[in-house]
Scaffold this motif. Structure first.
Motif, PDB file in Angstrom:
ATOM      1  N   ALA A 196       1.227  -1.355  -0.107  1.00  0.00           N
ATOM      2  CA  ALA A 196       0.016   0.389   0.088  1.00  0.00           C
ATOM      3  C   ALA A 196       0.454   1.379   0.152  1.00  0.00           C
ATOM      4  N   LYS A 197       2.057   1.259   1.275  1.00  0.00           N
ATOM      5  CA  LYS A 197       2.971   2.188   0.903  1.00  0.00           C
ATOM      6  C   LYS A 197       3.396   2.320  -0.650  1.00  0.00           C
ATOM      7  N   LYS A 198       3.727   1.700  -0.972  1.00  0.00           N
ATOM      8  CA  LYS A 198       4.811   1.246  -2.119  1.00  0.00           C
ATOM      9  C   LYS A 198       3.331   2.269  -3.929  1.00  0.00           C
ATOM     10  N   ALA A 199       1.925   1.949  -3.473  1.00  0.00           N
ATOM     11  CA  ALA A 199       1.524   2.393  -4.770  1.00  0.00           C
ATOM     12  C   ALA A 199       0.659   3.898  -3.540  1.00  0.00           C
ATOM     13  N   GLY A 200       1.361   4.185  -3.087  1.00  0.00           N
ATOM     14  CA  GLY A 200       0.684   5.779  -2.773  1.00  0.00           C
ATOM     15  C   GLY A 200      -0.049   6.038  -2.374  1.00  0.00           C
ATOM     16  N   ALA A 201      -0.404   4.765  -1.036  1.00  0.00           N
ATOM     17  CA  ALA A 201      -1.281   5.404   0.175  1.00  0.00           C
ATOM     18  C   ALA A 201      -1.030   6.566   0.982  1.00  0.00           C
ATOM     19  N   ASP A 202      -1.735   7.528   1.183  1.00  0.00           N
ATOM     20  CA  ASP A 202      -1.214   8.646   2.124  1.00  0.00           C
ATOM     21  C   ASP A 202      -1.260   7.704   3.603  1.00  0.00           C
ATOM     22  N   HIS A 203      -1.709   7.473   4.318  1.00  0.00           N
ATOM     23  CA  HIS A 203      -2.383   7.154   5.890  1.00  0.00           C
ATOM     24  C   HIS A 203      -2.036   4.972   5.518  1.00  0.00           C
ATOM     25  N   VAL A 204      -1.872   4.359   5.920  1.00  0.00           N
ATOM     26  CA  VAL A 204      -1.642   2.995   6.518  1.00  0.00           C
ATOM     27  C   VAL A 204      -1.104   2.692   7.793  1.00  0.00           C
ATOM     28  N   GLY A 205      -2.429   1.783   8.283  1.00  0.00           N
ATOM     29  CA  GLY A 205      -1.744   1.505   9.445  1.00  0.00           C
ATOM     30  C   GLY A 205      -3.372   0.217   9.938  1.00  0.00           C
ATOM     31  N   GLY A 206      -3.397  -0.358  10.843  1.00  0.00           N
ATOM     32  CA  GLY A 206      -4.664  -1.076  12.046  1.00  0.00           C
ATOM     33  C   GLY A 206      -4.697  -1.074  12.974  1.00  0.00           C
ATOM     34  N   ASP A 207      -4.514  -1.783  13.648  1.00  0.00           N
ATOM     35  CA  ASP A 207      -5.067  -0.841  15.770  1.00  0.00           C
ATOM     36  C   ASP A 207      -4.832   0.142  15.295  1.00  0.00           C
ATOM     37  N   ASP A 208      -4.116   1.115  14.883  1.00  0.00           N
ATOM     38  CA  ASP A 208      -3.185   2.144  15.408  1.00  0.00           C
ATOM     39  C   ASP A 208      -3.727   3.768  15.006  1.00  0.00           C
ATOM     40  N   LEU A 209      -4.311   3.399  13.258  1.00  0.00           N
ATOM     41  CA  LEU A 209      -5.050   3.419  12.331  1.00  0.00           C
ATOM     42  C   LEU A 209      -6.216   4.432  13.373  1.00  0.00           C
ATOM     43  N   ALA A 210      -7.058   2.629  13.287  1.00  0.00           N
ATOM     44  CA  ALA A 210      -8.409   3.005  13.977  1.00  0.00           C
ATOM     45  C   ALA A 210      -8.550   4.160  14.895  1.00  0.00           C
ATOM     46  N   GLU A 211      -7.778   3.819  15.446  1.00  0.00           N
ATOM     47  CA  GLU A 211      -7.812   4.397  17.463  1.00  0.00           C
ATOM     48  C   GLU A 211      -7.444   6.011  16.455  1.00  0.00           C
ATOM     49  N   LYS A 212      -6.622   6.638  15.699  1.00  0.00           N
ATOM     50  CA  LYS A 212      -6.086   7.956  14.795  1.00  0.00           C
ATOM     51  C   LYS A 212      -7.797   8.383  14.658  1.00  0.00           C
ATOM     52  N   ILE A 213      -8.575   7.190  14.335  1.00  0.00           N
ATOM     53  CA  ILE A 213      -9.768   8.030  13.409  1.00  0.00           C
ATOM     54  C   ILE A 213     -10.467   8.778  14.662  1.00  0.00           C
ATOM     55  N   ASN A 214     -11.164   7.338  14.981  1.00  0.00           N
ATOM     56  CA  ASN A 214     -11.683   7.196  16.382  1.00  0.00           C
ATOM     57  C   ASN A 214     -11.544   8.941  17.131  1.00  0.00           C
ATOM     58  N   GLY A 215     -10.184   9.381  17.246  1.00  0.00           N
ATOM     59  CA  GLY A 215      -9.815  10.740  17.981  1.00  0.00           C
ATOM     60  C   GLY A 215      -9.860  11.318  16.926  1.00  0.00           C
ATOM     61  N   GLY A 216     -10.266  11.125  16.568  1.00  0.00           N
ATOM     62  CA  GLY A 216     -10.980  12.541  15.402  1.00  0.00           C
ATOM     63  C   GLY A 216     -10.416  13.309  14.220  1.00  0.00           C
ATOM     64  N   PHE A 217      -9.379  11.714  13.803  1.00  0.00           N
ATOM     65  CA  PHE A 217      -8.348  12.048  12.827  1.00  0.00           C
ATOM     66  C   PHE A 217      -8.929  12.056  11.310  1.00  0.00           C
ATOM     67  N   SER A 218      -9.545  13.045  10.334  1.00  0.00           N
ATOM     68  CA  SER A 218     -10.385  12.855   8.817  1.00  0.00           C
ATOM     69  C   SER A 218     -10.205  13.358   8.297  1.00  0.00           C
ATOM     70  N   ALA A 219      -8.395  12.958   7.666  1.00  0.00           N
ATOM     71  CA  ALA A 219      -8.398  14.078   6.694  1.00  0.00           C
ATOM     72  C   ALA A 219      -8.115  12.810   5.614  1.00  0.00           C
ATOM     73  N   PHE A 220      -8.684  12.532   4.760  1.00  0.00           N
ATOM     74  CA  PHE A 220      -8.518  11.682   3.840  1.00  0.00           C
ATOM     75  C   PHE A 220     -10.004  11.483   2.929  1.00  0.00           C
ATOM     76  N   ASP A 221      -9.848  10.433   1.695  1.00  0.00           N
ATOM     77  CA  ASP A 221     -11.253  10.666   0.977  1.00  0.00           C
ATOM     78  C   ASP A 221     -11.915   9.400   0.579  1.00  0.00           C
ATOM     79  N   ARG A 222     -10.855   8.189   0.547  1.00  0.00           N
ATOM     80  CA  ARG A 222     -10.847   6.864   0.661  1.00  0.00           C
ATOM     81  C   ARG A 222     -10.349   6.410   1.718  1.00  0.00           C
ATOM     82  N   VAL A 223     -11.192   4.728   1.736  1.00  0.00           N
ATOM     83  CA  VAL A 223     -10.198   4.307   3.154  1.00  0.00           C
ATOM     84  C   VAL A 223     -10.774   3.147   1.889  1.00  0.00           C
ATOM     85  N   ILE A 224     -10.000   2.468   2.085  1.00  0.00           N
ATOM     86  CA  ILE A 224      -9.501   0.514   1.531  1.00  0.00           C
ATOM     87  C   ILE A 224      -9.193  -0.691   2.552  1.00  0.00           C
ATOM     88  N   ALA A 225      -9.263  -1.739   2.166  1.00  0.00           N
ATOM     89  CA  ALA A 225      -8.941  -2.372   3.423  1.00  0.00           C
ATOM     90  C   ALA A 225      -8.841  -3.571   2.907  1.00  0.00           C
TER      91      ALA A 225
END
Length: 234
Positions: free
Chosen positions: A88-117
């Motif tokens: 994903a990182k090599k393909a140009g994803a701006d944010h990549v993660g798992g539980d850490d990314l989920a926690e960040k989003i639950n905390g209010g982070f919203s600087a993204f337009d598309r979510v892929i999983a």
């Protein structure tokens, strides 16, 4: 009250007329050129569908690849781990993660337009339904955003793939490009989008499916479209 620039171009549009799609889009671009705003407006399409969205067999949600992109650079967040995260990182994803990314989003982070999983991460992503759902960002296999091929999904998103869904009133809206696109590019994008809506017709819909189509720029007046001209050459 509309501003001076809006009033300047509003008279160019005959409110009682339904324009052929190419003419409607041409008028939108001409009006935008006259106003010369400080930002590049988006060309928007609004489609009123004959849906009873309370019925499970009358929902519309899909995605389409616009041939000329949207003119906007999408920010993509990807839920993946291990080799898929590296991919994903090599393909140009701006944010990549798992539980850490989920926690960040639950905390209010919203600087993204598309979510892929990736499929194995949906247990983590599923807990974000209340956050991602209202924004229409919940990954979905039917939209190609739950996939093991994250590189392809990221590439499609960056190249101009848009997702759309009908709101409660049966209205589908989307930006299909910028006012600095050529008439030909905007027309081809519009027909790709409208074709995808037609293809997504639910089995439960009887009779007329598309009631009304309107095109506009971000700050410009709406132009009604003759729905018999949505497909074809030109």
């Amino acid at each position: 009250m509309h501003g001076k620039k809006y009033r300047k171009i509003a008279g160019n549009v005959d409110r009682n007329k339904a324009y052929p799609l190419p003419d409607a889009l041409k008028l939108v671009l001409q009006n935008a050129a006259q106003t010369q705003r400080k930002f590049i407006e988006t060309v928007e399409v609004s489609v009123n569908l004959n849906l009873d969205t309370k019925q499970s067999d009358q929902t519309v949600r899909a995605s389409v690849q616009l041939p000329h992109g949207t003119g906007k650079s999408l920010t993509v967040a990807v839920f993946a781990k291990g080799e898929k995260a590296d991919e994903a990182k090599k393909a140009g994803a701006d944010h990549v993660g798992g539980d850490d990314l989920a926690e960040k989003i639950n905390g209010g982070f919203s600087a993204f337009d598309r979510v892929i999983a990736t499929p194995d991460m949906m247990g983590v992503v599923g807990k974000l339904g209340k956050v991602l759902g209202p924004r229409g960002l919940m990954p979905n296999p039917k939209l190609g955003t739950v996939t093991a091929n994250v590189a392809e999904a990221i590439k499609a998103a960056k190249a101009g793939s848009i997702e759309f869904r009908a709101e409660k009133a049966g209205i589908v809206q989307a930006g299909i490009g910028k006012v600095n696109f050529s008439e030909k590019a905007i027309l081809e994008n519009a027909r790709a989008f409208l074709g995808a809506i037609t293809k997504a017709r639910p089995t439960g819909v009887k009779g007329t499916y598309i009631n009304r189509v309107t095109v506009s720029s971000t700050m410009g007046p709406g132009v009604k479209v003759d729905i018999t001209t949505l497909s074809g050459e030109g």
